[in-house]
Design a protein around this motif. Sequence first.
Motif, PDB file in Angstrom:
ATOM      1  N   UNK A 188      37.998  52.964  22.924  1.00  0.00           N
ATOM      2  CA  UNK A 188      38.239  54.287  22.342  1.00  0.00           C
ATOM      3  C   UNK A 188      37.896  54.265  20.863  1.00  0.00           C
TER       4      UNK A 188
ATOM      5  N   UNK B 189      36.265  69.282  28.031  1.00  0.00           N
ATOM      6  CA  UNK B 189      36.896  69.315  29.324  1.00  0.00           C
ATOM      7  C   UNK B 189      37.365  70.706  29.703  1.00  0.00           C
TER       8      UNK B 189
ATOM      9  N   UNK C 207      48.139  59.447  26.325  1.00  0.00           N
ATOM     10  CA  UNK C 207      46.824  59.218  25.768  1.00  0.00           C
ATOM     11  C   UNK C 207      46.285  57.828  26.029  1.00  0.00           C
TER      12      UNK C 207
ATOM     13  N   UNK D 292      41.581  66.236  10.800  1.00  0.00           N
ATOM     14  CA  UNK D 292      41.704  64.860  11.275  1.00  0.00           C
ATOM     15  C   UNK D 292      40.368  64.138  11.138  1.00  0.00           C
TER      16      UNK D 292
ATOM     17  N   UNK E   3      43.942  71.920  27.270  1.00  0.00           N
ATOM     18  CA  UNK E   3      45.228  71.412  26.785  1.00  0.00           C
ATOM     19  C   UNK E   3      46.381  71.999  27.592  1.00  0.00           C
TER      20      UNK E   3
ATOM     21  N   UNK F  94      38.233  48.944  30.333  1.00  0.00           N
ATOM     22  CA  UNK F  94      39.452  48.332  29.830  1.00  0.00           C
ATOM     23  C   UNK F  94      40.167  47.578  30.943  1.00  0.00           C
TER      24      UNK F  94
ATOM     25  N   UNK G 183      36.585  71.742  22.550  1.00  0.00           N
ATOM     26  CA  UNK G 183      36.770  70.336  22.235  1.00  0.00           C
ATOM     27  C   UNK G 183      35.738  70.047  21.178  1.00  0.00           C
TER      28      UNK G 183
ATOM     29  N   UNK H 180      44.358  53.682  13.930  1.00  0.00           N
ATOM     30  CA  UNK H 180      43.090  53.409  14.603  1.00  0.00           C
ATOM     31  C   UNK H 180      43.074  52.004  15.192  1.00  0.00           C
TER      32      UNK H 180
ATOM     33  N   UNK I 144      38.015  62.188  23.799  1.00  0.00           N
ATOM     34  CA  UNK I 144      39.195  63.050  23.814  1.00  0.00           C
ATOM     35  C   UNK I 144      40.484  62.234  23.836  1.00  0.00           C
ATOM     36  N   UNK I 145      40.486  61.213  24.683  1.00  0.00           N
ATOM     37  CA  UNK I 145      41.681  60.379  24.745  1.00  0.00           C
ATOM     38  C   UNK I 145      41.919  59.662  23.431  1.00  0.00           C
TER      39      UNK I 145
ATOM     40  N   UNK J  62      49.590  59.028  14.687  1.00  0.00           N
ATOM     41  CA  UNK J  62      49.799  59.451  13.302  1.00  0.00           C
ATOM     42  C   UNK J  62      50.991  60.373  13.179  1.00  0.00           C
ATOM     43  N   UNK J  63      51.136  61.247  14.186  1.00  0.00           N
ATOM     44  CA  UNK J  63      52.276  62.163  14.131  1.00  0.00           C
ATOM     45  C   UNK J  63      53.595  61.415  14.295  1.00  0.00           C
TER      46      UNK J  63
ATOM     47  N   UNK K 258      51.266  66.643  23.106  1.00  0.00           N
ATOM     48  CA  UNK K 258      50.008  66.772  22.370  1.00  0.00           C
ATOM     49  C   UNK K 258      49.051  65.715  22.893  1.00  0.00           C
ATOM     50  N   UNK K 259      47.881  66.134  23.237  1.00  0.00           N
ATOM     51  CA  UNK K 259      46.899  65.194  23.740  1.00  0.00           C
ATOM     52  C   UNK K 259      46.825  65.155  25.255  1.00  0.00           C
TER      53      UNK K 259
ATOM     54  N   UNK L  42      40.974  60.572  20.432  1.00  0.00           N
ATOM     55  CA  UNK L  42      41.434  61.498  19.410  1.00  0.00           C
ATOM     56  C   UNK L  42      42.895  61.866  19.637  1.00  0.00           C
ATOM     57  N   UNK L  43      43.228  62.120  20.898  1.00  0.00           N
ATOM     58  CA  UNK L  43      44.617  62.509  21.196  1.00  0.00           C
ATOM     59  C   UNK L  43      45.579  61.380  20.856  1.00  0.00           C
ATOM     60  N   UNK L  44      45.180  60.178  21.226  1.00  0.00           N
ATOM     61  CA  UNK L  44      46.063  59.045  20.966  1.00  0.00           C
ATOM     62  C   UNK L  44      46.203  58.808  19.469  1.00  0.00           C
ATOM     63  N   UNK L  45      45.099  58.951  18.763  1.00  0.00           N
ATOM     64  CA  UNK L  45      45.140  58.772  17.312  1.00  0.00           C
ATOM     65  C   UNK L  45      46.062  59.816  16.683  1.00  0.00           C
ATOM     66  N   UNK L  46      45.913  61.034  17.158  1.00  0.00           N
ATOM     67  CA  UNK L  46      46.765  62.115  16.633  1.00  0.00           C
ATOM     68  C   UNK L  46      48.234  61.818  16.902  1.00  0.00           C
ATOM     69  N   UNK L  47      48.510  61.356  18.101  1.00  0.00           N
ATOM     70  CA  UNK L  47      49.899  61.092  18.468  1.00  0.00           C
ATOM     71  C   UNK L  47      50.468  59.948  17.626  1.00  0.00           C
TER      72      UNK L  47
END
Lengths: 444, 177
Positions: free
Chosen positions: B128, A246, A308, A7, A262, A357, A240, B121, B161-162, B171-172, A285-286, B164-169
């Motif tokens: 993020x 984490x 996420x 990735x 995870x 945010x 990680x 992205x 981490x968030x 894309x998947x 996932x995530x 990356x996880x969100x990006x992965x999700x």
Amino acid sequence: MKTDNQLRSEFRSALESVTPAAPWLAHAVSKSLDTRLSTKQNDQARPQLRLGLNVVAMLVLIGLVVAVVGVYLTVHPAVVPAHPGVGRVFYPTKMVTASTGWSWVEPSIERRSAGVSPVELWRTTDGGAHWTNVSPPSLPDRPSSYTDNAFLLDATHAWVAEASSGPARPHVTTFRTTDGGKTWHEGASIEGESPDLFFIDPNHGWLVLPVQGTTSAGLYSTDDAGLHWNFTSFAPWAGWPTGNGLTRITFSSITTGWISGWNLMVTHDGGVTWHVQPLPITLPAGGYVSSPTFFDRQHGIAYCCTSNGPGPEMFLVTSDGGITWVVRNTPAEAPPLEVFDFVDANHGWLIAGSNAEFSAVHGAPLPLYRTDDGGLTWVRVPTNVLWRSPDESGYIDSLDFVDEKNGFAMRRKLGDVANPYTQWLSTTDGGRTWTVVVEAPRTP
Amino acid sequence: MAVLTVPITLVQAAKQGDKVAFMSLLEPSLEPGYRLACGMLHDSQAAEDAVQEAAFKAWRKLGQLREGHALRPWFLGIVANECRTVRRSRWWSVLKWPKSEHPVETSPDSGLSGIELRRALRRLDLNKRMVLVLHWYLDLPLDEISAITGISVHAVEGRLQRGMSELRRLMETRDEN
């Protein structure tokens, strides 16, 4: 599923393809600067009308500033001058009582780049107004402050694991204090790096040394306060990508322990064998579970993120030593939630939407919530502070309660990276009234 | 990338209005700033605008840079804020700045490569996205990202981490569709 490396590689090439070479950039910037500066000078050359407007605008502005400052001063307490010991970053801090606590202090970037890099351990005995450097001796060849780790058990017992690149292979050496950092005892040195420490009492502890490039870590245990370490197992250690992640280890007794990440792994034999802990929710996932905090052998709580983005975040609570876990929801308006603290199985606090945010979207003071029933219900606590810095936005870096009444919080200014500051606040009434203990710019 | 400490004499000269000294200070940070802006905006013209505007603001705010402090994280922080501004008011940028005089050198299929990832992205929130670009694209260490973004290293880790996880999700999800 793509690996992290895949990735990352894809990420890089995707952005490379929208980053054309720009050899002219320095020239363009210089030229643009000239243009802007000359335009500014021209603007300054016709001052008459502009001067008049500026005077009016200035008077209006002064009136506004006086009004805002007046309101601010009536709401905010006086600021105590900063002590030199807080002129850097608190990370992380553990207050043990209303007066005594520890701070794991990063050196500034400038000091690190100048080669003065060891992370330092500081201690306070007056609620954070004054701090003393109580660091153990620093090993030579410490590669980075982030390769060290500290575990702060109570007001007097602490351990620091220093990683050193050394003349040969990297190794980790532990130091222990039993008198609040006045004296330190050097323990055994073990080959490895990126240590993680946990102690369940003054004698029994565990040291994790991730095996680089794998998803496991060497787990060592001690029963003599870290003077000697015994290899226990290769534990699952998802890690990680940054290596600082984490994934953490905690123990609720000498035999029962947890590794977060995870998913949640559990051992019931002191770390020799590890199993996946069944949870009442499915982590996509995530999603991840934080390292659980146990208040005694039976009662523990873990933070859980099941999505996420600003999605469901919750606490997982156990009252039978971790055999079963139940979900405790956070307040509906809470996402994203990042700062919380529980002092026991019942009493906890959280600041909803404590990151930038939320501030940007809602533009409102961040709400402080409290629970007295282990997260079943949350009640908003009216406070005398805006959980953002007065000028625009801020960041609440930590919330640290030591009992039902006494707590601490750290607020950092966001945005002005040249002169960020930290504010260390305390409360003695459960979060209703906060006082600035110290305030300091982030300087070396 | 190593963090370079700014030589004091150059800073002093730049603060006194020496533009050459200022450009000497700034030049090593321009390329990372441009890469950051491209990574954030996915538009080289807008990225160049953002860097130019950031350079002007850096010139005006140079008095805030403390002597001996690293210039790069300070400048990248300004670029990052500028990227937010550009995104918020893209029309301003388009109207304000003329088209680039410089040809953009790209390969025939540039822009197509990684289009799904860039699309994913762009769906991440700015904060993020920023830490991902700083860490994964610019290879900056967490402590420098902390200085740039004004949040703690711990928070940078969490945001990475968030992200990356969100990006992965994301894309998947696209892959499954």
